[in-house]
Design a protein around this motif. Structure first.
Motif, PDB file in Angstrom:
ATOM      1  N   ALA A   1       7.335  76.803  -4.745  1.00  0.00           N
ATOM      2  CA  ALA A   1       8.584  77.198  -5.405  1.00  0.00           C
ATOM      3  C   ALA A   1       9.324  78.210  -4.526  1.00  0.00           C
ATOM      4  O   ALA A   1       8.748  79.215  -4.098  1.00  0.00           O
ATOM      5  N   ALA A   2      10.602  77.951  -4.280  1.00  0.00           N
ATOM      6  CA  ALA A   2      11.385  78.790  -3.364  1.00  0.00           C
ATOM      7  C   ALA A   2      11.491  80.234  -3.848  1.00  0.00           C
ATOM      8  O   ALA A   2      11.609  81.166  -3.048  1.00  0.00           O
ATOM      9  N   ARG A   3      11.413  80.437  -5.164  1.00  0.00           N
ATOM     10  CA  ARG A   3      11.610  81.783  -5.720  1.00  0.00           C
ATOM     11  C   ARG A   3      10.405  82.702  -5.557  1.00  0.00           C
ATOM     12  O   ARG A   3      10.505  83.893  -5.785  1.00  0.00           O
ATOM     13  N   TYR A   4       9.239  82.153  -5.196  1.00  0.00           N
ATOM     14  CA  TYR A   4       8.046  82.979  -5.033  1.00  0.00           C
ATOM     15  C   TYR A   4       7.839  83.324  -3.560  1.00  0.00           C
ATOM     16  O   TYR A   4       8.195  82.551  -2.666  1.00  0.00           O
ATOM     17  N   HIS A   5       7.244  84.489  -3.326  1.00  0.00           N
ATOM     18  CA  HIS A   5       6.992  84.944  -1.954  1.00  0.00           C
ATOM     19  C   HIS A   5       5.532  84.653  -1.595  1.00  0.00           C
ATOM     20  O   HIS A   5       4.635  85.436  -1.884  1.00  0.00           O
ATOM     21  N   THR A   6       5.331  83.505  -0.992  1.00  0.00           N
ATOM     22  CA  THR A   6       3.982  83.085  -0.599  1.00  0.00           C
ATOM     23  C   THR A   6       3.958  82.835   0.906  1.00  0.00           C
ATOM     24  O   THR A   6       4.972  82.952   1.593  1.00  0.00           O
ATOM     25  N   ASP A   7       2.766  82.482   1.403  1.00  0.00           N
ATOM     26  CA  ASP A   7       2.617  82.253   2.846  1.00  0.00           C
ATOM     27  C   ASP A   7       2.947  80.824   3.265  1.00  0.00           C
ATOM     28  O   ASP A   7       2.689  80.430   4.412  1.00  0.00           O
ATOM     29  N   ILE A   8       3.503  80.043   2.350  1.00  0.00           N
ATOM     30  CA  ILE A   8       3.801  78.642   2.649  1.00  0.00           C
ATOM     31  C   ILE A   8       4.882  78.539   3.729  1.00  0.00           C
ATOM     32  O   ILE A   8       5.915  79.195   3.653  1.00  0.00           O
ATOM     33  N   LYS A   9       4.616  77.708   4.717  1.00  0.00           N
ATOM     34  CA  LYS A   9       5.616  77.441   5.753  1.00  0.00           C
ATOM     35  C   LYS A   9       6.441  76.225   5.325  1.00  0.00           C
ATOM     36  O   LYS A   9       5.907  75.124   5.181  1.00  0.00           O
ATOM     37  N   VAL A  10       7.728  76.463   5.124  1.00  0.00           N
ATOM     38  CA  VAL A  10       8.618  75.390   4.681  1.00  0.00           C
ATOM     39  C   VAL A  10       8.843  74.405   5.829  1.00  0.00           C
ATOM     40  O   VAL A  10       9.068  74.814   6.972  1.00  0.00           O
ATOM     41  N   HIS A  11       8.715  73.101   5.537  1.00  0.00           N
ATOM     42  CA  HIS A  11       9.115  72.118   6.546  1.00  0.00           C
ATOM     43  C   HIS A  11       9.826  70.946   5.887  1.00  0.00           C
ATOM     44  O   HIS A  11       9.521  70.564   4.761  1.00  0.00           O
ATOM     45  N   LYS A  12      10.788  70.411   6.592  1.00  0.00           N
ATOM     46  CA  LYS A  12      11.548  69.261   6.102  1.00  0.00           C
ATOM     47  C   LYS A  12      10.668  68.014   6.116  1.00  0.00           C
ATOM     48  O   LYS A  12       9.512  68.051   6.543  1.00  0.00           O
ATOM     49  N   LEU A  13      11.249  66.913   5.683  1.00  0.00           N
ATOM     50  CA  LEU A  13      10.510  65.654   5.615  1.00  0.00           C
ATOM     51  C   LEU A  13       9.937  65.290   6.986  1.00  0.00           C
ATOM     52  O   LEU A  13      10.658  65.295   7.990  1.00  0.00           O
ATOM     53  N   LEU A  14       8.640  64.996   7.010  1.00  0.00           N
ATOM     54  CA  LEU A  14       7.974  64.656   8.270  1.00  0.00           C
ATOM     55  C   LEU A  14       8.521  63.354   8.846  1.00  0.00           C
ATOM     56  O   LEU A  14       8.976  62.478   8.101  1.00  0.00           O
TER      57      LEU A  14
ATOM     58  N   ASP B   1      19.040  59.697  -4.328  1.00  0.00           N
ATOM     59  CA  ASP B   1      19.347  58.492  -3.559  1.00  0.00           C
ATOM     60  C   ASP B   1      20.051  58.883  -2.268  1.00  0.00           C
ATOM     61  O   ASP B   1      21.279  58.919  -2.186  1.00  0.00           O
ATOM     62  N   ASN B   2      19.260  59.192  -1.252  1.00  0.00           N
ATOM     63  CA  ASN B   2      19.829  59.635   0.018  1.00  0.00           C
ATOM     64  C   ASN B   2      18.951  59.151   1.171  1.00  0.00           C
ATOM     65  O   ASN B   2      18.006  58.376   0.980  1.00  0.00           O
ATOM     66  N   ARG B   3      19.265  59.634   2.374  1.00  0.00           N
ATOM     67  CA  ARG B   3      18.518  59.182   3.546  1.00  0.00           C
ATOM     68  C   ARG B   3      17.049  59.580   3.501  1.00  0.00           C
ATOM     69  O   ARG B   3      16.182  58.850   4.003  1.00  0.00           O
ATOM     70  N   ASP B   4      16.745  60.732   2.911  1.00  0.00           N
ATOM     71  CA  ASP B   4      15.346  61.148   2.795  1.00  0.00           C
ATOM     72  C   ASP B   4      14.550  60.156   1.948  1.00  0.00           C
ATOM     73  O   ASP B   4      13.404  59.813   2.275  1.00  0.00           O
ATOM     74  N   PHE B   5      15.155  59.699   0.852  1.00  0.00           N
ATOM     75  CA  PHE B   5      14.464  58.718   0.007  1.00  0.00           C
ATOM     76  C   PHE B   5      14.281  57.400   0.770  1.00  0.00           C
ATOM     77  O   PHE B   5      13.220  56.758   0.673  1.00  0.00           O
ATOM     78  N   ASP B   6      15.282  57.016   1.534  1.00  0.00           N
ATOM     79  CA  ASP B   6      15.161  55.801   2.345  1.00  0.00           C
ATOM     80  C   ASP B   6      14.000  55.930   3.332  1.00  0.00           C
ATOM     81  O   ASP B   6      13.252  54.968   3.572  1.00  0.00           O
ATOM     82  N   ARG B   7      13.823  57.128   3.883  1.00  0.00           N
ATOM     83  CA  ARG B   7      12.709  57.358   4.823  1.00  0.00           C
ATOM     84  C   ARG B   7      11.366  57.298   4.105  1.00  0.00           C
ATOM     85  O   ARG B   7      10.381  56.779   4.653  1.00  0.00           O
ATOM     86  N   VAL B   8      11.313  57.812   2.873  1.00  0.00           N
ATOM     87  CA  VAL B   8      10.073  57.710   2.090  1.00  0.00           C
ATOM     88  C   VAL B   8       9.743  56.245   1.816  1.00  0.00           C
ATOM     89  O   VAL B   8       8.584  55.833   1.902  1.00  0.00           O
ATOM     90  N   LEU B   9      10.759  55.445   1.525  1.00  0.00           N
ATOM     91  CA  LEU B   9      10.533  54.012   1.309  1.00  0.00           C
ATOM     92  C   LEU B   9       9.944  53.367   2.560  1.00  0.00           C
ATOM     93  O   LEU B   9       9.049  52.521   2.472  1.00  0.00           O
TER      94      LEU B   9
END
Length: 331
Positions: free
Chosen positions: A64-77, A108-116
């Protein structure tokens, strides 16, 4: 022959859940043997294909973006990287590959098309493909089905009564609607929950009741123990005991006899003996690999040693489909 029922009452489930623990394990093991091979466990791999930055406020989730954790954010692989990970998983013995994206809902965008495209690629490897992408419409579910998706995970997390204590950015009905959309698209439903969220036994029973009274039992029911993450609202929650996990698994097995009951998050804190109790109580699937999205998990070599010690064997991919085809062959 144990009947498959969708008309369980909360009182019936409560009586099962609160039964003497050894008797409960025995009952669950008996039902398990009636519908499944007790030595067979499906090995699944879960990969986070898009991590962090989620607008939701799920109290247990470090993404969750609102919490301060050690997670490294990354976009769709990149798709090629995901397919390579799926090949590695298959070589390590996994027969189901699940891809998770930290989205509130599918857009319904390019990211979803990539997941497909990812779904198509993993399906071609002969693996059962699963996704967990947040809420989705029936039309989106049908696109995933056409791409080769086998299963969709969307957990209820907890009971309807406790839900608002854990999440405020979507409703329980939102979750149930997504499950309906998945089922209507003829995709296998994977839905379970998490224990250790500060809920009562009544909430655990309530969640199981909701799952067991759906139009069809979920093909897969993950049972997760909370892994508290620093920076989330539930970081101070105490560890769930093995007996609480066993009660959940055994009750799920008795009331949903044909479902795969997945021993999921929290397994890293269990030794082989504790996991053996869960398998005896009816669990017949695990997630392998060193990560479950963002939380730690036992190493693959540890799991191979456990399988050897307990004489367990990996379940083949698409086994349910094969049994359905077999049943349809005229005598």
């Amino acid at each position: 022959m144990t009947a498959i029922r969708n008309d369980w009452t909360k009182e019936e489930i409560e009586a099962i859940y609160n039964g003497p623990i050894l008797e409960l394990i025995y009952q669950a093991a008996t039902v398990h043997r009636e519908f499944n091979d007790p030595q067979e466990v499906q090995v699944c791999t879960l990969l986070s294909v898009k991590t962090g930055g989620c607008p939701e406020d799920c109290s247990y989730c470090p993404q969750a973006a609102r919490y301060h954790t050690d997670i490294k954010v990354h976009k769709l692989l990149p798709t090629d990287e995901v397919i390579a990970k799926a090949k590695e998983a298959k070589e390590s013995g996994s027969t189901r590959f699940c891809m998770g994206a930290a989205w509130r809902e599918v857009r319904d965008n390019r990211d979803f098309d990539r997941v497909l495209d990812m779904v198509k690629g993993v399906n071609e490897l002969g693996l059962e493909v699963c996704c967990t992408l947040g809420m989705l419409t029936e039309e989106q579910a049908k696109k995933l089905k056409d791409a080769g998706l086998y299963a969709y995970n969307h957990n209820l997390d907890t009971s309807e009564e406790h839900y608002e204590e854990i999440i405020s950015t979507r409703t329980y009905d939102d979750r149930l609607e997504t499950l309906d959309n998945v089922r209507n698209a003829k995709i296998s439903v994977c839905s379970g929950g998490i224990i250790g969220l500060g809920e009562r036994d009544e909430d655990r029973i309530g969640m199981l009741h909701t799952l067991a009274t759906l139009p069809e039992h979920p093909e897969s029911v993950p049972v997760n123990a909370l892994v508290p993450i620093e920076g989330t609202p539930l970081e101070e929650q105490p560890r769930v005991s093995i007996w609480e996990m066993v009660r959940m698994i055994a009750t799920a097995r008795i009331i949903m006899p044909k479902s795969m009951v997945r021993l999921s998050a929290g397994r890293v804190r269990m030794n082989t003996e504790e996991q053996a109790l869960c398998f005896m109580a009816g669990a017949n699937s695990i997630f392998a690999g060193d990560k479950l999205l963002t939380t730690s998990n036992p190493e693959v070599d540890e799991d191979k040693q456990m399988f050897q010690t307990l004489n367990l064997k990996p379940r083949k991919a698409f086994k349910n489909e094969e049994s359905i085809k077999f049943e349809q062959i005229p005598s």
